[in-house]
Design a protein around this motif. Structure first.
Motif, PDB file in Angstrom:
ATOM      1  N   GLU A 142      55.324  57.229  31.544  1.00  0.00           N
ATOM      2  CA  GLU A 142      55.544  58.419  30.705  1.00  0.00           C
ATOM      3  C   GLU A 142      54.233  58.900  30.090  1.00  0.00           C
ATOM      4  OE1 GLU A 142      58.565  56.912  28.067  1.00  0.00           O
ATOM      5  OE2 GLU A 142      60.188  57.584  29.396  1.00  0.00           O
ATOM      6  N   LEU A 143      53.373  57.969  29.700  1.00  0.00           N
ATOM      7  CA  LEU A 143      52.077  58.331  29.133  1.00  0.00           C
ATOM      8  C   LEU A 143      51.158  58.933  30.190  1.00  0.00           C
ATOM      9  CD1 LEU A 143      50.005  58.187  26.745  1.00  0.00           C
ATOM     10  CD2 LEU A 143      49.367  55.941  27.641  1.00  0.00           C
ATOM     11  N   VAL A 144      51.105  58.302  31.348  1.00  0.00           N
ATOM     12  CA  VAL A 144      50.182  58.747  32.409  1.00  0.00           C
ATOM     13  C   VAL A 144      50.641  60.059  33.039  1.00  0.00           C
ATOM     14  CG1 VAL A 144      49.206  58.139  34.671  1.00  0.00           C
ATOM     15  CG2 VAL A 144      49.404  56.384  32.880  1.00  0.00           C
TER      16      VAL A 144
ATOM     17  N   PRO B 211      51.870  60.564  36.127  1.00  0.00           N
ATOM     18  CA  PRO B 211      51.120  60.621  37.388  1.00  0.00           C
ATOM     19  C   PRO B 211      51.633  61.689  38.342  1.00  0.00           C
ATOM     20  CG  PRO B 211      52.665  58.792  37.417  1.00  0.00           C
ATOM     21  CD  PRO B 211      52.698  59.368  36.027  1.00  0.00           C
ATOM     22  N   ASP B 212      50.721  62.158  39.155  1.00  0.00           N
ATOM     23  CA  ASP B 212      51.089  63.087  40.231  1.00  0.00           C
ATOM     24  C   ASP B 212      51.719  62.311  41.372  1.00  0.00           C
ATOM     25  OD1 ASP B 212      49.830  65.536  39.088  1.00  0.00           O
ATOM     26  OD2 ASP B 212      48.031  64.298  39.258  1.00  0.00           O
ATOM     27  N   VAL B 213      51.280  61.056  41.520  1.00  0.00           N
ATOM     28  CA  VAL B 213      51.801  60.184  42.573  1.00  0.00           C
ATOM     29  C   VAL B 213      52.072  58.804  41.970  1.00  0.00           C
ATOM     30  CG1 VAL B 213      51.391  59.196  44.863  1.00  0.00           C
ATOM     31  CG2 VAL B 213      50.359  61.405  44.280  1.00  0.00           C
ATOM     32  N   LEU B 214      53.275  58.301  42.205  1.00  0.00           N
ATOM     33  CA  LEU B 214      53.664  56.959  41.792  1.00  0.00           C
ATOM     34  C   LEU B 214      53.792  56.130  43.059  1.00  0.00           C
ATOM     35  CD1 LEU B 214      54.739  54.919  39.661  1.00  0.00           C
ATOM     36  CD2 LEU B 214      57.000  55.957  39.977  1.00  0.00           C
ATOM     37  N   VAL B 215      53.137  54.966  43.089  1.00  0.00           N
ATOM     38  CA  VAL B 215      53.066  54.170  44.318  1.00  0.00           C
ATOM     39  C   VAL B 215      53.502  52.734  44.070  1.00  0.00           C
ATOM     40  CG1 VAL B 215      51.515  53.313  46.131  1.00  0.00           C
ATOM     41  CG2 VAL B 215      51.105  55.544  45.114  1.00  0.00           C
ATOM     42  N   LYS B 216      54.234  52.198  45.040  1.00  0.00           N
ATOM     43  CA  LYS B 216      54.557  50.769  45.093  1.00  0.00           C
ATOM     44  C   LYS B 216      54.476  50.351  46.559  1.00  0.00           C
ATOM     45  CE  LYS B 216      55.831  48.294  42.121  1.00  0.00           C
ATOM     46  NZ  LYS B 216      55.006  47.392  41.302  1.00  0.00           N
ATOM     47  N   GLY B 217      54.593  49.052  46.797  1.00  0.00           N
ATOM     48  CA  GLY B 217      54.583  48.549  48.161  1.00  0.00           C
ATOM     49  C   GLY B 217      55.876  48.885  48.882  1.00  0.00           C
ATOM     50  N   ASP B 218      55.841  48.791  50.205  1.00  0.00           N
ATOM     51  CA  ASP B 218      57.019  49.173  50.989  1.00  0.00           C
ATOM     52  C   ASP B 218      58.141  48.135  50.944  1.00  0.00           C
ATOM     53  OD1 ASP B 218      55.991  47.248  52.721  1.00  0.00           O
ATOM     54  OD2 ASP B 218      55.750  48.634  54.409  1.00  0.00           O
ATOM     55  N   ASP B 219      57.977  47.130  50.092  1.00  0.00           N
ATOM     56  CA  ASP B 219      59.091  46.222  49.841  1.00  0.00           C
ATOM     57  C   ASP B 219      60.032  46.811  48.787  1.00  0.00           C
ATOM     58  OD1 ASP B 219      56.994  45.871  47.974  1.00  0.00           O
ATOM     59  OD2 ASP B 219      57.506  43.790  47.585  1.00  0.00           O
ATOM     60  N   TYR B 220      59.708  47.984  48.272  1.00  0.00           N
ATOM     61  CA  TYR B 220      60.550  48.716  47.332  1.00  0.00           C
ATOM     62  C   TYR B 220      61.165  49.925  48.023  1.00  0.00           C
ATOM     63  CZ  TYR B 220      58.715  46.392  43.135  1.00  0.00           C
ATOM     64  OH  TYR B 220      58.392  45.470  42.170  1.00  0.00           O
ATOM     65  N   ALA B 221      62.396  50.251  47.650  1.00  0.00           N
ATOM     66  CA  ALA B 221      63.000  51.524  48.030  1.00  0.00           C
ATOM     67  C   ALA B 221      62.588  52.533  46.958  1.00  0.00           C
ATOM     68  CB  ALA B 221      64.520  51.395  48.082  1.00  0.00           C
ATOM     69  N   ILE B 222      62.418  53.786  47.336  1.00  0.00           N
ATOM     70  CA  ILE B 222      61.990  54.817  46.383  1.00  0.00           C
ATOM     71  C   ILE B 222      62.886  54.831  45.143  1.00  0.00           C
ATOM     72  CG2 ILE B 222      61.693  57.313  46.016  1.00  0.00           C
ATOM     73  CD1 ILE B 222      59.526  56.132  47.849  1.00  0.00           C
ATOM     74  N   ASP B 223      64.198  54.773  45.343  1.00  0.00           N
ATOM     75  CA  ASP B 223      65.104  54.838  44.196  1.00  0.00           C
ATOM     76  C   ASP B 223      65.124  53.556  43.370  1.00  0.00           C
ATOM     77  OD1 ASP B 223      66.544  53.260  45.976  1.00  0.00           O
ATOM     78  OD2 ASP B 223      68.358  54.482  45.888  1.00  0.00           O
ATOM     79  N   GLY B 224      64.428  52.523  43.809  1.00  0.00           N
ATOM     80  CA  GLY B 224      64.303  51.289  43.049  1.00  0.00           C
ATOM     81  C   GLY B 224      62.993  51.182  42.294  1.00  0.00           C
ATOM     82  N   ILE B 225      62.154  52.186  42.416  1.00  0.00           N
ATOM     83  CA  ILE B 225      60.852  52.175  41.746  1.00  0.00           C
ATOM     84  C   ILE B 225      61.019  52.728  40.332  1.00  0.00           C
ATOM     85  CG2 ILE B 225      58.495  53.097  41.764  1.00  0.00           C
ATOM     86  CD1 ILE B 225      58.721  53.196  44.850  1.00  0.00           C
ATOM     87  N   VAL B 226      60.658  51.926  39.349  1.00  0.00           N
ATOM     88  CA  VAL B 226      60.747  52.349  37.950  1.00  0.00           C
ATOM     89  C   VAL B 226      59.898  53.601  37.747  1.00  0.00           C
ATOM     90  CG1 VAL B 226      60.152  51.725  35.572  1.00  0.00           C
ATOM     91  CG2 VAL B 226      61.195  50.025  37.085  1.00  0.00           C
ATOM     92  N   GLY B 227      60.502  54.626  37.143  1.00  0.00           N
ATOM     93  CA  GLY B 227      59.792  55.869  36.864  1.00  0.00           C
ATOM     94  C   GLY B 227      59.920  56.921  37.940  1.00  0.00           C
ATOM     95  N   HIS B 228      60.604  56.601  39.032  1.00  0.00           N
ATOM     96  CA  HIS B 228      60.673  57.568  40.142  1.00  0.00           C
ATOM     97  C   HIS B 228      61.301  58.896  39.720  1.00  0.00           C
ATOM     98  CE1 HIS B 228      64.787  55.985  40.588  1.00  0.00           C
ATOM     99  NE2 HIS B 228      65.064  57.102  41.232  1.00  0.00           N
ATOM    100  N   GLU B 229      62.350  58.842  38.899  1.00  0.00           N
ATOM    101  CA  GLU B 229      63.011  60.088  38.477  1.00  0.00           C
ATOM    102  C   GLU B 229      62.077  60.947  37.638  1.00  0.00           C
ATOM    103  OE1 GLU B 229      66.421  58.396  36.568  1.00  0.00           O
ATOM    104  OE2 GLU B 229      67.669  58.649  38.362  1.00  0.00           O
ATOM    105  N   LEU B 230      61.355  60.314  36.730  1.00  0.00           N
ATOM    106  CA  LEU B 230      60.408  61.032  35.872  1.00  0.00           C
ATOM    107  C   LEU B 230      59.366  61.773  36.712  1.00  0.00           C
ATOM    108  CD1 LEU B 230      59.123  61.420  32.933  1.00  0.00           C
ATOM    109  CD2 LEU B 230      57.708  59.495  33.567  1.00  0.00           C
ATOM    110  N   VAL B 231      58.790  61.072  37.669  1.00  0.00           N
ATOM    111  CA  VAL B 231      57.728  61.665  38.495  1.00  0.00           C
ATOM    112  C   VAL B 231      58.291  62.766  39.401  1.00  0.00           C
ATOM    113  CG1 VAL B 231      56.007  61.175  40.290  1.00  0.00           C
ATOM    114  CG2 VAL B 231      56.300  59.595  38.366  1.00  0.00           C
ATOM    115  N   LEU B 232      59.411  62.489  40.036  1.00  0.00           N
ATOM    116  CA  LEU B 232      60.014  63.498  40.919  1.00  0.00           C
ATOM    117  C   LEU B 232      60.437  64.739  40.142  1.00  0.00           C
ATOM    118  CD1 LEU B 232      62.151  61.199  43.268  1.00  0.00           C
ATOM    119  CD2 LEU B 232      59.984  62.357  43.819  1.00  0.00           C
ATOM    120  N   ASN B 233      60.995  64.556  38.942  1.00  0.00           N
ATOM    121  CA  ASN B 233      61.417  65.699  38.122  1.00  0.00           C
ATOM    122  C   ASN B 233      60.252  66.564  37.680  1.00  0.00           C
ATOM    123  OD1 ASN B 233      64.124  65.036  38.347  1.00  0.00           O
ATOM    124  ND2 ASN B 233      64.180  63.904  36.419  1.00  0.00           N
ATOM    125  N   ARG B 234      59.061  65.990  37.640  1.00  0.00           N
ATOM    126  CA  ARG B 234      57.851  66.756  37.292  1.00  0.00           C
ATOM    127  C   ARG B 234      57.225  67.418  38.515  1.00  0.00           C
ATOM    128  NH1 ARG B 234      53.597  64.337  36.254  1.00  0.00           N
ATOM    129  NH2 ARG B 234      52.612  66.046  35.175  1.00  0.00           N
TER     130      ARG B 234
END
Length: 161
Positions: free
Chosen positions: A106-108, A110-133
């Motif tokens: 929330e502070l950062v 980011p334009d891009v939020l990244v995790k390893g491919d062992d995560y599903a996009i919808d399982g990445i913390v903060g994905h909704e915040l970044v996508l909504n922006r």
């Protein structure tokens, strides 16, 4: 710039982010424990950095690592932060002690939020915040066979612990 200057507090980071954004830089964020930095970490972070112009790494504090991984970390947060900051493709390192990095994301903003491919996009913390922006949430491939846990197990097996 000294590598230690890349290690920022939550109070320092907004000024740096504002400077980067004024320069038109695309900000990428990722996070992790990064205990015993290895090839998998380096490859992952380098991939993340190439998705934008500045990479902010949220680093779990020692207390939060201990909650996630009993018996760890092996290296303390100051060492882990300095090692991460020494990487040319890491632009800022910020510690967080909460169970998730959501407040830091929330502070950062980011334009891009990244995790390893062992995560599903919808399982990445903060994905909704970044996508909504209007930002992107991406995964990068992990290097098979590299993990701190695997390294620790190998050390134990060859040393007889």
């Amino acid at each position: 710039m000294w590598t230690k200057d890349k290690i920022m507090t939550r109070q320092q980071l907004p000024v740096t982010l504002a400077d980067w954004r004024a320069q038109g830089r695309k900000v990428v964020f990722t996070n992790g424990c990064f205990d015993l930095l290895h090839l998998g970490h380096v490859d992952y972070l380098e991939h993340a950095r190439h998705l934008g112009d500045a990479l902010v790494v949220g680093l779990n504090t020692d207390a939060s690592v201990s909650c996630l991984k009993p018996g760890r970390p092996i290296q303390d947060e100051a060492a882990r932060a300095r090692i991460l900051a020494s990487l040319a493709f890491v632009d800022a390192v910020v510690l967080f002690g909460e169970p998730t990095p959501l407040a830091l994301i929330e502070l950062v903003q980011p334009d891009v939020l990244v995790k390893g491919d062992d995560y599903a996009i919808d399982g990445i913390v903060g994905h909704e915040l970044v996508l909504n922006r209007g930002g992107q949430v991406l995964t990068v491939p992990l290097v098979p066979g590299y993990s701190t846990s695997r390294i620790v197990e190998r050390i134990k097996s060859v040393s007889g612990f």
